[in-house]
Design a protein around this motif. Sequence first.
Motif, PDB file in Angstrom:
ATOM      1  N   UNK A 264       0.860  -1.191   0.000  1.00 21.98           N
ATOM      2  CA  UNK A 264       0.000   0.000   0.000  1.00 21.98           C
ATOM      3  C   UNK A 264       0.896   1.240   0.000  1.00 21.98           C
ATOM      4  N   UNK A 265       0.776   2.055  -1.031  1.00 23.90           N
ATOM      5  CA  UNK A 265       1.706   3.180  -1.184  1.00 23.90           C
ATOM      6  C   UNK A 265       1.445   4.284  -0.155  1.00 23.90           C
ATOM      7  N   UNK A 266       2.413   5.170  -0.040  1.00 21.15           N
ATOM      8  CA  UNK A 266       2.365   6.168   1.040  1.00 21.15           C
ATOM      9  C   UNK A 266       1.230   7.174   0.858  1.00 21.15           C
ATOM     10  N   UNK A 267       0.938   7.548  -0.373  1.00 24.27           N
ATOM     11  CA  UNK A 267      -0.157   8.505  -0.592  1.00 24.27           C
ATOM     12  C   UNK A 267      -1.494   7.851  -0.246  1.00 24.27           C
ATOM     13  N   UNK A 268      -1.631   6.596  -0.618  1.00 20.17           N
ATOM     14  CA  UNK A 268      -2.862   5.861  -0.303  1.00 20.17           C
ATOM     15  C   UNK A 268      -3.054   5.738   1.215  1.00 20.17           C
ATOM     16  N   UNK A 269      -1.971   5.457   1.925  1.00 19.37           N
ATOM     17  CA  UNK A 269      -2.089   5.333   3.385  1.00 19.37           C
ATOM     18  C   UNK A 269      -2.526   6.652   4.013  1.00 19.37           C
ATOM     19  N   UNK A 270      -1.915   7.752   3.560  1.00 20.27           N
ATOM     20  CA  UNK A 270      -2.268   9.071   4.111  1.00 20.27           C
ATOM     21  C   UNK A 270      -3.712   9.435   3.765  1.00 20.27           C
ATOM     22  N   UNK A 271      -4.097   9.154   2.530  1.00 20.06           N
ATOM     23  CA  UNK A 271      -5.454   9.489   2.094  1.00 20.06           C
ATOM     24  C   UNK A 271      -6.488   8.661   2.854  1.00 20.06           C
ATOM     25  N   UNK A 272      -6.200   7.379   3.032  1.00 16.00           N
ATOM     26  CA  UNK A 272      -7.149   6.504   3.730  1.00 16.00           C
ATOM     27  C   UNK A 272      -7.308   6.937   5.184  1.00 16.00           C
ATOM     28  N   UNK A 273      -6.204   7.335   5.793  1.00 10.65           N
ATOM     29  CA  UNK A 273      -6.259   7.798   7.185  1.00 10.65           C
ATOM     30  C   UNK A 273      -7.158   9.029   7.302  1.00 10.65           C
ATOM     31  N   UNK A 274      -6.997   9.959   6.369  1.00 11.21           N
ATOM     32  CA  UNK A 274      -7.836  11.166   6.377  1.00 11.21           C
ATOM     33  C   UNK A 274      -9.289  10.811   6.062  1.00 11.21           C
ATOM     34  N   UNK A 275      -9.485   9.880   5.126  1.00  4.90           N
ATOM     35  CA  UNK A 275     -10.846   9.496   4.730  1.00  4.90           C
ATOM     36  C   UNK A 275     -11.580   8.825   5.890  1.00  4.90           C
ATOM     37  N   UNK A 276     -10.859   8.007   6.628  1.00  2.60           N
ATOM     38  CA  UNK A 276     -11.469   7.270   7.747  1.00  2.60           C
ATOM     39  C   UNK A 276     -11.988   8.236   8.809  1.00  2.60           C
ATOM     40  N   UNK A 277     -11.291   9.374   8.946  1.00  2.00           N
ATOM     41  CA  UNK A 277     -11.681  10.353   9.967  1.00  2.00           C
ATOM     42  C   UNK A 277     -12.829  11.239   9.488  1.00  2.00           C
ATOM     43  N   UNK A 278     -13.146  11.174   8.201  1.00  4.56           N
ATOM     44  CA  UNK A 278     -14.134  12.094   7.631  1.00  4.56           C
ATOM     45  C   UNK A 278     -15.500  11.407   7.512  1.00  4.56           C
ATOM     46  N   UNK A 279     -16.117  11.179   8.664  1.00  3.11           N
ATOM     47  CA  UNK A 279     -17.400  10.466   8.686  1.00  3.11           C
ATOM     48  C   UNK A 279     -18.500  11.214   7.938  1.00  3.11           C
ATOM     49  N   UNK A 280     -18.403  12.556   7.936  1.00  3.13           N
ATOM     50  CA  UNK A 280     -19.439  13.341   7.258  1.00  3.13           C
ATOM     51  C   UNK A 280     -19.465  13.062   5.760  1.00  3.13           C
ATOM     52  N   UNK A 281     -18.265  12.909   5.187  1.00  2.00           N
ATOM     53  CA  UNK A 281     -18.182  12.640   3.748  1.00  2.00           C
ATOM     54  C   UNK A 281     -18.866  11.318   3.407  1.00  2.00           C
TER      55      UNK A 281
END
Length: 375
Positions: A264-281
């Motif tokens: 899992x590449x570094x951009x994907x890991x960072x994006x997934x971490x941010x996405x997981x925290x964004x319950x509203x989205x």
Amino acid sequence: MGANASAMAALSPDYVRHISPYVPGKPIEELAREYGLVESQIVKLASNENPRGPSPKVRAAIAAAAAGVTRYPDGNGFALKQALAARFGVGLDQIVLGNGSNDVLELATQAFLRPGDHTVYAQHAFAVYALATQARGARGIEVRARDLGHDLAAMRTALTEETRIVFVANPNNPTGTWLPPAQVQTFVESVPSGVLIVLDEAYNEYLQADQQANSASWIAAHPNLIVSRTFSKAYGLAGLRVGYGIADPGVADMLNRVRQPFNVNSIAQAAALAALADDDYVAESARLNRDGLAQLMHGLDAIGVPYLPSHGNFLMVRVADPGEGAAPVYEALLRRGVIVRPVANYGLPEWLRVTVGLAEENARFLSALGAALGK
Ligand SMILES: *Cc1c(COP(=O)(O)O)cnc(C)c1O
């Protein structure tokens, strides 16, 4: 070149040569090239992607992570695993990160199948179960569907001494069929402990809260259960390829051993971490999806086209009579700049699968379909 190519192909094991390749949705660029259409005029509703684009928080995380791409990613995915473990109330050693959840499905077959082993899955189930099975030289047993959905009782009966993995998709793609959590739990309890259950919940986030199973909590009592989830669908990150499995530590350990060290590449890991925290989205994506499904069903009712009610972000539409194929309608939609997904390879030749898009994209599909069918 043909003779040479087939001589080379013959070096590959039979079970690899017999794989029919996965057929993805047609890319926008390809349709534009082939039909002389303008890319911006094309609507792609073929791959169950989130039509909204990534959330602003995710875009910011991606931009920040871009600066670090000369370094290898964290091969253990610590930050993302920590967030997932907290979310599901499991240990870090129970999470396996994948290059998409497709990778998790592959890893399960790599870690647990020997050539000749059997896997069990439903008729019309997600194509990757058969592909991953074949790639290991194992044998897939397809269990006849009931009302186009999984027949769990028949799947239980199909398990034998040879069965090593049973796949359950809930909701299933391409049918959109769904099994209530209590039925899945009863099934999990009925499966012998020597058979792994891969429960694929790629569309879980689109379900209403009371329809979502707390399936990760079943693992403690059923260490043969692997729950698979993805950031590709409701989280809107299909292009980055990140998914995860939740499993017993012993099972997760085996999947991690066969995994590429930096899958899992570094951009994907960072994006997934941010996405997981964004319950509203995610909540807003699910809400828009319900509106879009209603819009599509209403529009299909208006032109008298049958469909299968769906629990995913897509809908199967019956555009041909039994004995006829959906290909002419698929082609007619392409000519009108609308890409949907044929599902004949799923044993559903009269149907097309359309992904729920933005309201204007759904409207484009409905009017193109009406025109294609002369309605
Ligand atoms: C889309 C999908 C997946 C996997 O998608 P990834 O992008 O690899 O995470 C898995 N299962 C089903 C049923 C799907 O439709």
